[in-house]
Write an enzyme that holds these catalytic residues in place. Structure first.
Site, PDB file in Angstrom:
ATOM      1  N   GLU A  45      -4.886  -7.485  15.112  1.00 58.63           N
ATOM      2  CA  GLU A  45      -4.347  -6.038  15.088  1.00 58.63           C
ATOM      3  C   GLU A  45      -5.516  -5.288  15.085  1.00 58.63           C
ATOM      4  OE1 GLU A  45      -2.687  -5.358  11.089  1.00 58.63           O
ATOM      5  OE2 GLU A  45      -0.667  -5.271  11.957  1.00 58.63           O
ATOM      6  N   LYS A 103       0.831  -1.253   0.093  1.00 57.27           N
ATOM      7  CA  LYS A 103      -0.065  -0.118   0.166  1.00 57.27           C
ATOM      8  C   LYS A 103       1.095   1.230  -0.107  1.00 57.27           C
ATOM      9  CE  LYS A 103      -3.461   1.986   2.870  1.00 57.27           C
ATOM     10  NZ  LYS A 103      -4.581   1.959   3.992  1.00 57.27           N
ATOM     11  N   HIS A 128      -4.446 -34.283  17.311  1.00 61.39           N
ATOM     12  CA  HIS A 128      -3.448 -35.056  17.573  1.00 61.39           C
ATOM     13  C   HIS A 128      -2.205 -34.028  18.218  1.00 61.39           C
ATOM     14  CE1 HIS A 128      -4.994 -38.837  15.938  1.00 61.39           C
ATOM     15  NE2 HIS A 128      -5.498 -37.982  15.239  1.00 61.39           N
ATOM     16  N   LYS A 131       9.219  -0.810  14.731  1.00 60.96           N
ATOM     17  CA  LYS A 131       9.894  -0.387  13.594  1.00 60.96           C
ATOM     18  C   LYS A 131      10.958   0.576  13.755  1.00 60.96           C
ATOM     19  CE  LYS A 131       5.853  -1.086  10.620  1.00 60.96           C
ATOM     20  NZ  LYS A 131       4.749  -0.376   9.994  1.00 60.96           N
ATOM     21  N   GLY A 183      -5.014  -2.287   5.425  1.00 63.13           N
ATOM     22  CA  GLY A 183      -4.060  -3.514   4.704  1.00 63.13           C
ATOM     23  C   GLY A 183      -4.636  -4.745   5.199  1.00 63.13           C
ATOM     24  N   ARG A 184      -5.348  -4.900   6.365  1.00 67.29           N
ATOM     25  CA  ARG A 184      -5.793  -6.210   6.622  1.00 67.29           C
ATOM     26  C   ARG A 184      -7.028  -6.565   6.325  1.00 67.29           C
ATOM     27  NH1 ARG A 184      -4.677  -3.066  10.814  1.00 67.29           N
ATOM     28  NH2 ARG A 184      -6.326  -2.574  12.341  1.00 67.29           N
ATOM     29  N   GLU A 220      10.534  -4.472   4.777  1.00 64.71           N
ATOM     30  CA  GLU A 220      10.625  -5.717   4.169  1.00 64.71           C
ATOM     31  C   GLU A 220      10.171  -6.137   2.756  1.00 64.71           C
ATOM     32  OE1 GLU A 220       8.993  -4.660   6.985  1.00 64.71           O
ATOM     33  OE2 GLU A 220       9.038  -6.054   8.709  1.00 64.71           O
TER      34      GLU A 220
HETATM   35  C1  G6Q Z   1      -2.513  -4.078   8.266  1.00 64.74           C
HETATM   36  C2  G6Q Z   1      -1.357  -3.389   8.352  1.00 64.74           C
HETATM   37  C3  G6Q Z   1      -0.319  -3.983   8.038  1.00 64.74           C
HETATM   38  C4  G6Q Z   1       0.454  -3.642   6.526  1.00 64.74           C
HETATM   39  C5  G6Q Z   1       1.776  -4.116   6.336  1.00 64.74           C
HETATM   40  C6  G6Q Z   1       2.143  -3.833   4.874  1.00 64.74           C
HETATM   41  O1  G6Q Z   1      -3.635  -3.725   8.283  1.00 64.74           O
HETATM   42  O2  G6Q Z   1      -1.322  -1.984   8.095  1.00 64.74           O
HETATM   43  O3  G6Q Z   1       0.028  -5.508   8.164  1.00 64.74           O
HETATM   44  O4  G6Q Z   1      -0.729  -4.411   5.857  1.00 64.74           O
HETATM   45  O5  G6Q Z   1       2.570  -3.363   7.261  1.00 64.74           O
HETATM   46  O6  G6Q Z   1       2.092  -2.657   4.530  1.00 64.74           O
HETATM   47  P1  G6Q Z   1       2.377  -2.196   3.054  1.00 64.74           P
HETATM   48  O7  G6Q Z   1       1.395  -2.788   2.087  1.00 64.74           O
HETATM   49  O8  G6Q Z   1       2.210  -0.708   3.154  1.00 64.74           O
HETATM   50  O9  G6Q Z   1       3.547  -2.739   2.690  1.00 64.74           O
END
Ligand code: G6Q
Length: 544
Positions: free
Chosen positions: A357, A210, A388, A508, A271-272, A216
Site C-alpha cells: 500500500e 481511525k 514443503h 469502494k 492506518g498501516r 466493513e
Molecule cells: C492503511 C489504510 C487502510 C485503513 C483501513 C481501516 O494505511 O488507510 O488499511 O487502515 O481502511 O480504516 P479505518 O481505521 O478508518 O477504519
C-alpha cells in the site's frame, strides 16, 4: 502541493547503476564468495541484536557504494529529517507522518502545527494502561457484573493487520486466561465464527477505526451491538462492552459509545503505521503495559538508528536499497518473507499491507508517471512449512525471488531437537539458494544423466538472513520499525509517496453504487459483464 521530485531514473547514479548491473548481473555468488573469503563476515551488520547477513546478495562493494550514492542523490537524508520533524510529507493528504513520535520517550518535543504532540501521546498511553490493567485483573466488569474474559477487536486493514500480527507474535507473553480475537472481514462468517462460543456477558469489543466510517468495521460493530444486546437486553450494556479506538469522536458518540471509553489518535498516524498507537490496545491488553512499552522501545531504538546511522551502516537503508536493486534493476517482481518462527505467522501478511500500500505507486509525488518498476509483491509463510510447498519455484523456477529469512537462536518453546531441526533448515535454505548444486557435482555423485537437468540447482538466488537471539516485544518493535523505514527508503528513492493509498478508493466507490442495486428492481448500467454477474446474483436470491 509544491513538492519537486526527481524521478529516480533521472538521478545521475541511476544510469551508472544500470551499467553496473550489466557488468555484475552474471556474477555468481559462488565466485563472489570464492574470491573473497571474508565476505560472509564483512557483509553483515549487527544492530540492536539483529544480525543482518546480506552477504548472499548479488552485490559487490561497488554496488553498495552506488546504491548509497543513489540514496544521497534522491535526498534520503532530507526526507528522513522531514519525517521525524513532523513536516507534512504526506503531500496528497496534507498531513505530517509521525508514527515515530508514538514511540518517543516522555520529554521529547515533536511539533505539528506549532504544538508538541508528545504529551498527548503519553496521555493516551497512560489511559490505555489503566484500562488494560483493569481488564487483565478482571476488574473491568460486564453489564451483569461478570468480569470481561474475551476481547474482540473489530477493525480492518491498518486497524487489524498490525494488532493481529503482534498478538500472534507475542502470544508467548500474553495473559493466557484472556481470549483475544479479531474480526475484520465484512463477510458475516468472520463475525459469526469468531463469536460463536463466546458469552456476551463476558465479552468486550474494541471498535478500532481511525475514521469510524469504514463500511466493513461499522457493519461488524453494528452486528456486535445486536449480538450483545440480544443477550443483555439493555442499551446501557454498550458502555460496559464497547470501547472505541478512533480519531473521530463525533462518529463514536453517534454509534452510542461514551467518549470516556474512547482512545484517541491523530491524523498524522497512517492506518498501516498505527499498531503502536491506541490501535495497539488489544496488544497491550494481551501482553500488559510494560510489555507494550518494551515494544515501543524497540521501535524507538530502530527509529533512532535509522535517523542517525550512516547509510552504509544503516539497516533499514541497506534493506530498502537491496529492494530497489532487485526490483528496478533485476526486474524481480516479488519479495518473499520467510519467518522461521511460528509466532511470526502473520508477519508476511502484515508486511504485505505496509509495503504494497505504501510503494505500490505509479506516479511520483509530482504526479509524473515513473518509467521504472516500483513496489515489490510481498508474500511468504513461516518456514519450514513453505519448504514443503512453494520453495520448489524459488529454487528451480524461472523467476528471481529475493528472500528475507528471519530466525531466532533461542526457541520460546524448547522441545526435544525441534529447534535444531528448524535452524538447520534456515541455514541450509539460504546456502542452497545461493550456491545451488552443479551438474558436475551431480555427475560426481553418480546421478543418471537424464536426471541431471532436473536435479541441478543454479543457485545465485539472493537472500538476507536475520538472526536474532530471541523473539521479545522489544525485538518485534525493532523488526516492525526496520521494515517501516526500509519502505520509506524505497519511497524516497523511487520518488513516490508512501503514505497515501488512493488505489483503494475506486473499488469502494463502485461498491457503494452497487449496494442499492443488490436490493433488486433497479436498472443496471454497468458493462455487460458486471451486469450479467449482478443479474445472476439477484436471480439466485430471487430478487429479480
Ligand atoms: C492503511 C489504510 C487502510 C485503513 C483501513 C481501516 O494505511 O488507510 O488499511 O487502515 O481502511 O480504516 P479505518 O481505521 O478508518 O477504519
Amino acid at each position: 502541493m509544491t513538492t519537486k521530485t526527481t524521478p529516480a531514473s533521472q538521478l545521475p547514479t541511476w544510469r551508472t547503476l544500470q551499467q553496473h548491473h550489466q557488468a555484475v548481473r552474471d556474477l555468481h555468488l559462488r565466485d563472489l564468495f570464492d574470491a573473497d573469503p571474508g565476505r560472509g563476515e564483512r557483509m553483515a551488520l549487527d544492530v540492536l541484536g539483529i544480525y543482518f547477513d546480506y552477504a548472499k546478495h548479488r552485490v559487490t562493494d561497488e554496488t553498495l557504494k552506488l546504491l548509497v550514492q543513489l540514496a544521497n542523490e534522491a535526498g534520503l537524508r532530507g526526507r528522513i529529517d522531514a519525517m521525524f520533524a513532523g513536516e507534512k510529507i504526506n503531500v496528497t493528504e496534507g498531513r505530517a507522518v509521525l508514527h515515530t513520535a508514538l514511540r518517543a520517550p516522555k520529554g521529547r518535543q515533536i511539533y505539528v502545527d506549532g504544538q508538541d504532540v508528545v504529551p498527548g501521546i503519553h496521555e493516551v498511553l497512560d489511559k490505555m494502561s489503566v484500562f488494560a490493567k483493569q481488564v487483565r485483573a478482571g476488574r473491568w466488569l460486564g453489564f451483569t457484573g461478570k468480569p470481561i474474559r474475551n476481547i474482540v477487536n473489530i477493525g480492518i486493514g491498518g486497524s487489524d493487520l498490525g494488532p493481529v500480527m503482534a498478538y500472534e507474535a507475542l502470544r508467548h507473553y500474553s495473559q493466557r486466561d484472556l481470549t483475544i480475537r479479531y474480526v475484520s472481514n465484512v463477510d458475516g462468517t468472520d463475525f459469526v465464527e469468531t463469536t460463536r462460543d463466546l458469552d456476551p456477558a463476558e465479552t468486550l469489543f474494541l471498535i478500532s477505526s481511525k475514521t469510524f466510517t469504514t463500511q466493513e468495521t461499522m457493519a461488524n460493530a453494528q452486528s456486535a451491538r445486536d449480538w450483545c444486546l440480544a443477550a443483555l437486553h439493555d442499551p446501557a450494556a454498550v458502555a460496559r462492552h464497547f470501547v472505541a479506538i478512533s480519531t473521530n469522536a463525533s462518529e463514536v458518540s453517534k454509534f452510542g459509545i461514551d467518549t470516556a471509553n474512547m482512545f484517541g489518535f491523530w491524523d498524522w498516524v497512517g492506518g498501516r503505521y498505527s499498531m503502536t498507537s491506541a490501535i495497539g490496545l488489544s496488544t497491550m491488553i494481551a501482553i500488559g503495559p510494560e510489555g507494550f512499552r518494551e515494544l515501543l522501545d524497540g521501535c524507538h531504538a530502530m527509529d533512532e538508528h535509522y535517523r542517525t546511522a550512516p547509510f552504509d551502516q544503516n539497516l533499514p537503508v541497506i534493506m530498502g536499497l537491496l529492494g530497489v536493486w532487485y526490483t528496478s534493476f533485476f526486474g524481480a517482481e516479488t519479495q518473499a518473507v520467510l519467518p522461521y518462527d511460528q509466532y511470526l505467522k502473520r508477519f508476511p501478511a502484515y508486511l504485505q499491507q505496509m509495503t504494497m500500500e505504501s510503494v505500490g505507486k505509479q506516479v511520483t509525488l509530482d504526479g509524473a508517471r515513473v518509467d521504472y518498476q516500483t513496489g515489490a509483491i510481498y508474500w511468504g509463510e513461516p518456514g519450514t512449512n513453505g519448504q514443503h510447498s512453494f520453495y520448489q519455484l524459488i529454487h528451480q523456477g524461472t523467476k528471481l525471488i529475493p528472500c528475507d529469512c528471519i530466525a531466532f537462536s533461542q526457541s520460546l518453546n524448547p522441545l526435544g531437537q525441534h529447534h535444531d531441526f528448524l535452524m538447520s533448515n534456515v541455514f541450509a535454505q539460504a546456502e542452497a539458494l545461493a550456491f545451488g548444486k552443479t551438474a558436475l557435482q551431480l555427475r560426481a555423485e553418480g546421478v543418471p544423466e537424464e536426471l541431471v537437468p532436473h536435479k541441478t540447482f543454479d543457485g545465485n538466488r539472493p537472500s538476507t538472513t536475520m538472526l536474532i537471539e530471541r523473539l521479545t516485544p522489544r525485538v518485534l518493535g525493532e523488526l516492525v520499525a526496520l521494515y517501516e523505514h526500509a519502505v520509506f527508503t524505497q519511497g524516497a528513492i523511487w520518488g513516490v509517496g508512501p503514505f497515501d493509498q488512493w488505489g483503494v478508493q475506486l473499488g469502494k466507490e463502485l461498491a457503494n453504487r452497487i449496494v442499492p442495486e443488490l436490493a433488486g428492481g433497479r436498472e443496471l448500467r454497468h458493462d455487460s459483464s458486471t451486469n450479467a454477474l449482478i443479474r445472476r446474483y439477484l436471480l439466485a436470491n430471487r430478487r429479480g
